[in-house]
Design an enzyme around this catalytic site. Structure first.
Site, short mmCIF file in Angstrom:
data_model
loop_
_atom_site.label_atom_id
_atom_site.label_comp_id
_atom_site.label_asym_id
_atom_site.label_seq_id
_atom_site.Cartn_x
_atom_site.Cartn_y
_atom_site.Cartn_z
N ASP A 95 -8.55 -8.92 4.38
CA ASP A 95 -8.23 -7.86 5.33
C ASP A 95 -9.25 -7.76 6.46
OD1 ASP A 95 -7.06 -5.74 6.57
OD2 ASP A 95 -7.74 -4.23 5.15
N GLU A 155 -12.43 -2.35 12.93
CA GLU A 155 -12.44 -1.56 11.68
C GLU A 155 -13.62 -1.94 10.79
OE1 GLU A 155 -8.81 -1.79 9.41
OE2 GLU A 155 -9.71 -0.82 7.65
N GLU A 201 0.82 -1.21 0.00
CA GLU A 201 0.00 0.00 0.00
C GLU A 201 0.85 1.26 0.00
OE1 GLU A 201 -2.59 -0.71 3.34
OE2 GLU A 201 -4.08 -1.67 2.07
#
Lengths: 697, 697
Positions: free
Chosen positions: B340, B368, B267
């Site tokens: 993820d 998250e 990323e």
């Protein structure tokens, strides 16, 4: 050949698609069969009658229908005598009503077996438009006004205007409505000036062939505001003359002008009391001006002052002493309930109490307190409940209907008014099902003993049926469940908004969501919900019994005693008349608190049920209307939950009792709801110059 | 006397009220009875051990407890031997862990009958803090960082800082956590400069007595960014020297420094591939620098590029070829699933596949993708499911737990990491029940074969019990239902968010609400939900079978065949591995579409049930925590409905099938949801300088 076919297909499609936007209301195009219409007279109205028959005839092919205008004792006013192929009436309007009745019978499959006489319950069946001359509509949720525009050329009459007004008039005529008040009761005085009157004349000209008379809301201060006279005292000769001259001017333009609607000495509007004159003195002065031309004054009884200890009592206290003092062309316009168009109110005690005065009911078609144009609420059941309420004023059976339609008391004029829900929205009312309320008002105004079930069935058939006689499948899977939903919808709204007699606990700004908490310090107490619900650690509700404001005393026995006693008071009105303890035992055996919880929850569950009912109709209704209604029902469902959560969490602060654990829990937080509510723009201060746009009526 | 009483009452009240804000976590003040503690050694850690015993002893009054530090073959690493009154360990840290175990047993009423040896599953039990040096926390939902501040004096260490860090260390020690990575894996390089290192030393000094080592996230580009060297090539001698010098500098300040966590070539982060070197070459260079001091490198396998046809395959493809090339003080940190931290993923195929390399699982404690600090989701069941997943890599029973804790493959070091959910919120985690996830992570890191039921029961007793042995009433009406709620909560979240193997369909900006529709034209495809759900007119789901991306081939038989075949693939992973037809028949007999509808609806119903469960506990829990949890559950309930409505209405556009009519209808409109979603501020463009604050990990 190919080109031809394509054209046909396109024409068919465009006609079909046009129909699906709801603009045709309950007057959808049918594949008519041929009919021969015979009438000795030929007027604009008769021409319409013929055209309607030819356009929509579903009876025997090539039948001959005879229209006759001939006085008949059995036929009253706009009434008619009807058989399968004949219509007889006193006037061409009566013929037209008969035509619409005949066509409706054909389309709904209701047989006409023998000749029937059908007479209207009320002489005047009026829509009150709360339309402002700038094109906005107070409490209008279907776009801007069909009569007025804000643009510079607002007074120019276009062909599009005239077409729309004719469509409007046709819809009214088809259900028997014969009057329209074209402007807001919170009146702008300019409407009485010549420029505006010319536009009123243009409207009247389009409405006339359909039998719809125009009326205007007149501001009592007009002689000063536009006449240059120092006073508006109704006994002042100059004032009297001004109104006489104004009437003359109006009737010169509009010979069949209906008259004035007046909101006087109410919520800041000027009136005779400004000059120490009574409502009767004010109304009579205006009535005298209209008298030579056959006009009437509709004078509103919606008055209350902040100083009184119970707003519900005031109209009665102010008007009953004036009984007998009004001219015979004055009619007192009384809202169905003593407060203000709440989801449920007991009938106003004025009905039947003024025995020497013409009284007319005023109901609200626009859903100011019932979810605007978002909630599906069929109001017919509310009006039916109201009209069938027994006042006992002339013995048992003295229903509000009979107290107002002339069957019990001598009234020179009879009338009923509904505050319109009509705007520029392509479907007229903002919600496809809100059309049913316009329809229902007209039907009840014509026949105040109709049942809501009958009205709902008629409307559904006319509005959604593809063919005059649909299959039994359609009846079972569309007509029956949708009718059921409509018939339950008002009680559902009462349940999720204001059950058990609660009233006026809505959000202050829009009158849409819940707002039982709303009470700014400097606000008039009688404009805040806590004034009405009176919740405290003991209980909830407004004590209007003999130990409280004694508003119960305005009701005729046996109602007085029945309402006064908490054990005999109908639970639907419990918190209207009583401050009941949280642990008061209800007929179900539950405490009041629990019962309240179950009512709110049931309301939410009912809307969810409506969603299911509607979703199941998907294959029976066009996509456009299906999706719009589906989307509105989703919002209604969320909103019902907000009402439940807001009210239960708010009242729980007083009851300190748990929400029964078999009930779905609130999903909204009280603090958040209050924050969101008070964060919205406040309505303008009560007496600011903007009040016309946002006030109660 | 009166004054004295009042003081006592006030003291009692303030202590009581302090406890109710949740700051004490599962370490609530008890009314201890007297105990005598004997230990030959006296260190800061032993002092803490003694104090904890004296403060919280619930055993036999006036008992003598003997603490012994003596090597023992049966005791591994931080383990200990425990009886009712003796604790023996290899180190004073082991003694401290034994003390917390003993006290927990007393407080939860779990007997110690015979002497037991209790060893940890992993050597390193680490919290990863995604805390930025400016005090913000990436994916942190409990306020700002407890380690870093944005203010000017941000590096000044205050007494309040130290007190908070000790409380934090104590909580960790009480559940066996022995390491903390103090800064975000999207690292700011400044943390390696002397000013920041001094603060790191201050933190380490407070954490050390509790056995918690500090680690740092190191940015691979540090030699250039703060060392002034032109390259960061891991084979460059200057670079190698820079890291060796940096290690020396760190260990001079912090002799027990744990090591580095590195996110490289992921990323947008720099890494060895920028210099055409492999992950192994990069990791080994840093490992060599730490080796002399006993430090380790935790090197993340979270890598994927936009060009690949299936993101789920890439970590495996990149790392498996490197197996055997890593130093023994490198440990590859692998997220539990291949994508993820989604609500449900199959385990990452890397587990067990790299047999000559130390691997450590990384789980996410901060929610998250599971409702932030608003949704009550007990994550232990997710981690238990993951740890107990059989990889078959060394025959049946090769669970992820056994593949990573050293029981199957030789690993010099074993470890497990959890991304922390801790912030400055007074209750540490933002939701009282989010504390249970911190607790559960520690407990599973210590013992990877614990059941979630056991962990939930422990945590509830420690966190909500007023007395060491509560009544059976408390057990029946609080413990049992609350435990049930916790144990069901993750499956409920899966149901209302991403059932049947759906993944990564959340709103792009906050990763909070639904966003299956989100796909801006210029966005990387593998960052948009449609990439993952692949919905079309045929069906939905990502084809990872041999006819698709063939990601299934990364799994060891029999899993490969099982996942590859739609008939044998577990339905929980159906849409992870298969593009299944809308009318695919599920085991229930329903179509896939219907099953999807029922799952979403069940999720909503479950949250409503949690609300009921919690509301019924009102009399068993203090008002402050009761009301906070109640309010969060309300939001969760609304949010679950948004997920259901958003996903079902979105997917219905493809399936064209009706939502089964026995299911509650959506109350939210798709268009409105999409509008609200896209109206929110977009996250910064993928490679902007702000990416540190908002990126995935």
């Amino acid at each position: 050949m190919k080109i031809f076919s394509r054209t046909v297909v396109l024409l068919f499609l465009s006609a079909y698609m046009y129909a699906e936007n709801g603009h045709d209301l309950w007057l959808r195009n049918k594949n008519a069969v041929s009919v021969n219409v015979v009438c000795a007279k030929n007027t604009a109205t008769i021409a319409i009658a013929k055209q309607e028959l030819q356009q929509d005839w579903q009876g025997a092919p090539n039948a001959s229908v005879v229209l006759t205008i001939k006085p008949d004792k059995a036929i009253k006013g706009d009434g008619f005598r009807l058989s399968q192929t004949t219509i007889q009436a006193n006037s061409d309007y009566g013929v037209l009503y008969g035509v619409y009745e005949l066509l409706r019978r054909q389309q709904t499959g209701e047989e006409i077996t023998a000749a029937e006489v059908v007479n209207p319950s009320y002489e005047r069946r009026v829509l009150d438009h709360w339309d402002n001359q700038n094109g906005t509509i107070e409490r209008g949720y279907a776009g801007r006004s069909i009569f007025w525009r804000s643009t510079k050329d607002s007074l120019v009459v276009t062909e599009a205007d005239k077409k729309l007004w004719r469509e409007y008039a046709r819809a009214n005529a088809s259900v028997g409505i014969n009057g329209s008040v074209l402007n807001n009761v919170n009146a702008n005085v300019d409407v009485l000036t010549i420029d505006y009157l010319k536009r009123v004349k243009a409207i009247a000209d389009e409405l006339r062939p359909y039998g719809v008379k125009v009326y205007l809301s007149a501001k009592f201060s007009a002689p000063s505001q536009i006449g240059g006279i120092k006073t508006c005292d109704p006994l002042d000769p100059e004032v009297i003359k001004w109104w006489k001259d104004k009437a003359k001017e109006i009737y010169r333009l509009i010979p069949d002008f209906g008259g004035f609607l007046v909101k006087a000495n109410s919520e800041g509007q000027p009136g005779p009391q400004d000059y120490k004159r009574t409502h009767a003195e004010g109304a009579n002065m205006m009535a005298d001006a209209l008298k030579p031309y056959g006009g009437i004054v509709m004078w509103r009884a919606f008055v209350y002052s902040a100083s009184d200890n119970d707003r519900a009592k005031q109209a009665y206290e102010e008007f009953v002493p004036l009984d007998g003092q009004f001219r015979d062309n004055v009619i007192i316009q009384v809202k169905n309930g003593p407060i203000d168009f709440q989801p449920r109110e007991p009938f106003s005690p004025l009905f039947g109490a003024m025995k020497k005065t013409s009284l007319m009911p005023e109901v609200q078609i626009t859903q100011e307190y019932l979810g605007h144009s978002t909630h599906l609420v069929f109001l017919s059941t509310m009006w039916e409940e109201f009209l069938k309420s027994d006042t006992y004023q002339a013995g048992e059976g003295s229903t509000v209907a009979r107290c107002t339609d002339g069957s019990l008391f001598p009234q020179k004029h009879t009338a009923i008014a509904g505050v319109a829900n009509i705007g520029l929205d392509v479907n007229w009312c903002g919600h496809h099902f809100a059309q049913s309320n316009w329809y229902a008002f007209g039907r009840l105004a014509w026949n105040n003993s109709l049942t809501s079930e009958q009205i709902a069935a008629e409307w559904i058939k006319l509005t959604f049926q593809q063919h005059a006689s649909e299959s039994s499948d359609w009846q079972a899977n569309f007509l029956t469940p949708v009718k059921q939903m409509m018939l339950e919808s008002r009680e559902a709204a009462v349940s999720y908004m204001m059950p058990l007699g609660l009233h006026h606990i809505m959000s202050a700004n829009e009158h849409y969501g819940p707002g039982p908490w709303w009470a700014p310090k400097k606000m008039r107490k009688d404009w805040t919900p806590p004034y009405y619900h009176q919740a405290d650690s003991i209980g909830v509700g407004f004590n209007r019994t003999h130990t409280g404001s004694n508003a119960v005393a305005q009701y005729h026995e046996p109602l007085y005693s029945q309402f006064d006693n908490i054990e005999t008071c109908p639970e639907t009105y419990l918190l209207w008349f009583h401050h009941a303890a949280w642990n008061h035992q209800m007929k179900s055996g539950r405490t009041l608190w629990s019962e309240l919880c179950y009512h709110y929850d049931r309301g939410v569950q009912q809307v969810r049920q409506f969603q299911k009912i509607w979703d199941k109709t998907e294959s029976y209704v066009d996509a456009e209307r299906f999706l719009q209604v589906q989307s509105k029902l989703r919002s209604q469902s969320r909103n019902a939950q907000l009402w439940k959560d807001g009210c239960l969490l708010y009242f729980q602060q007083f009851s300190k009792m748990p929400i029964p654990y078999d009930i779905e829990r609130p999903v909204n937080d009280l603090e958040e709801m209050i924050k969101n509510d008070t964060r919205r723009p406040q309505r303008p201060a009560a007496f600011s110059s903007n009040r016309q746009l946002n006030q109660a009526h």
